[in-house]
Scaffold this motif. Structure first.
Motif, mmCIF file in Angstrom:
data_model
loop_
_atom_site.group_PDB
_atom_site.id
_atom_site.type_symbol
_atom_site.label_atom_id
_atom_site.label_comp_id
_atom_site.label_asym_id
_atom_site.label_seq_id
_atom_site.Cartn_x
_atom_site.Cartn_y
_atom_site.Cartn_z
ATOM 1 N N TYR A 26 -1.853 9.887 -8.830
ATOM 2 C CA TYR A 26 -2.165 9.156 -7.601
ATOM 3 C C TYR A 26 -0.908 8.894 -6.775
ATOM 4 O O TYR A 26 -0.899 9.109 -5.555
ATOM 5 N N LEU A 27 0.154 8.444 -7.412
ATOM 6 C CA LEU A 27 1.374 8.124 -6.675
ATOM 7 C C LEU A 27 1.974 9.366 -6.032
ATOM 8 O O LEU A 27 2.528 9.293 -4.920
ATOM 9 N N ALA A 28 1.871 10.510 -6.691
ATOM 10 C CA ALA A 28 2.357 11.753 -6.095
ATOM 11 C C ALA A 28 1.516 12.131 -4.883
ATOM 12 O O ALA A 28 2.051 12.529 -3.829
ATOM 13 N N GLY B 123 -2.230 9.378 5.909
ATOM 14 C CA GLY B 123 -3.435 10.035 5.435
ATOM 15 C C GLY B 123 -4.147 9.286 4.326
ATOM 16 O O GLY B 123 -5.038 9.836 3.683
ATOM 17 N N LEU B 124 -3.765 8.039 4.085
ATOM 18 C CA LEU B 124 -4.410 7.214 3.069
ATOM 19 C C LEU B 124 -5.416 6.270 3.706
ATOM 20 O O LEU B 124 -5.105 5.607 4.705
ATOM 21 N N PHE B 125 -6.609 6.200 3.134
ATOM 22 C CA PHE B 125 -7.494 5.077 3.411
ATOM 23 C C PHE B 125 -7.705 4.362 2.082
ATOM 24 O O PHE B 125 -8.280 4.935 1.143
ATOM 25 N N ALA B 126 -7.224 3.134 2.000
ATOM 26 C CA ALA B 126 -7.349 2.333 0.783
ATOM 27 C C ALA B 126 -8.539 1.407 0.926
ATOM 28 O O ALA B 126 -8.473 0.386 1.608
ATOM 29 N N TYR C 33 0.825 -1.212 0.000
ATOM 30 C CA TYR C 33 0.000 0.000 0.000
ATOM 31 C C TYR C 33 0.856 1.258 0.000
ATOM 32 O O TYR C 33 0.503 2.252 -0.647
ATOM 33 N N ARG C 34 1.972 1.221 0.689
ATOM 34 C CA ARG C 34 2.869 2.376 0.677
ATOM 35 C C ARG C 34 3.453 2.606 -0.721
ATOM 36 O O ARG C 34 3.833 3.728 -1.050
ATOM 37 N N ALA C 35 3.508 1.552 -1.519
ATOM 38 C CA ALA C 35 4.035 1.662 -2.881
ATOM 39 C C ALA C 35 2.928 1.870 -3.918
ATOM 40 O O ALA C 35 3.198 1.879 -5.119
ATOM 41 N N GLY C 36 1.683 2.001 -3.465
ATOM 42 C CA GLY C 36 0.576 2.205 -4.390
ATOM 43 C C GLY C 36 0.013 0.939 -4.986
ATOM 44 O O GLY C 36 -0.690 0.993 -6.003
#
Length: 236
Positions: A220-222, A162-165, A52-55
């Protein structure tokens, strides 16, 4: 009943950092026109957090999500910026018909999302077990809608910084999953940090009506890199 999220039993906060993965998922790069990045590896907590940290996120390549594990980075990516969530009048009214809870029935939400009768199902027992382990470490969460003491809808996903996947959602009665999403948005935007984003993997017409946009992978990755710098979300 109320639309205010509540939690009966908090999970660890901050999340417990798992042992590092033996797989270098962060070094993988997707082809411009392919959502699938790689296949293989495992579902250990450290591997999932690194993905998830890598997208990336996992979804099996076999029948109904069976192994081998595929690692995906969609082009484009479905993203909901909390401030851009579109809450129509009907949804505001629907909130009053449900109680929203957080992390009170995580594995049950996953099991309902994995219902064998659902078309396109991909959530296997291995996936349920892996994300339940993440939940116990404080990384994976459920937002649930209840009516008259019965679980009638919900969603689950992974929160890092700050990500909710978001991974999947279900509903047994009308509007139950939309109210769960509205409850998630409330949680994610509670502190007003503009770096926070909700990843929904692939956008659909239904999600687009709620404010989900289709972002190029590079964008998205940025945004992900910025989101990961935000403080972890607190559930419950």
């Amino acid at each position: 009943m109320t639309g205010r999220p509540v939690s009966a039993h908090p999970v660890p906060f901050p999340p417990v950092e798992p042992p590092p993965s033996e797989w270098a998922l962060g070094q993988l790069a997707a082809a411009d026109d392919d959502d699938l990045v790689a296949a293989g590896a495992d579902l250990e907590p450290g591997t999932l957090v690194a993905a998830y940290r890598a997208g990336l996120f996992p979804m099996g390549l076999g029948v109904d999500g069976a192994r081998p594990i595929g690692w995906w980075s969609p082009e484009p990516r479905g993203v909901l910026v909390p401030a851009e969530f579109r809450e129509r009048r009907s949804l505001r009214q629907a909130r009053g018909r449900f109680e929203v809870r957080v992390d009170t029935a995580f594995t049950e939400v996953m099991r309902r999302c994995a219902d064998p009768a659902r078309e396109g199902r991909w959530i296997t027992d291995d996936i349920v077990d892996a994300y339940t382990r993440l939940h116990r470490l404080g990384w994976a969460h459920s937002v649930e809608t209840w009516r008259d003491g019965e679980l009638v809808g919900g969603l689950y996903g992974v929160a890092i910084g700050g990500l909710f996947a978001g991974e999947s959602m279900f509903h047994a009665v009308r509007d139950a999953s939309k109210v769960a999403l509205a409850g998630l948005v409330d949680l994610v935007r509670a502190d007003g940090d503009p770096r926070r984003i909700i990843d929904v993997q692939w956008s659909t017409d239904h999600l687009a009506r709620l404010g989900v946009a289709a972002w190029p992978r590079e964008r998205y990755l940025a945004a992900l890199a910025t989101a990961l710098e935000a403080p972890p979300l607190r559930f419950g």
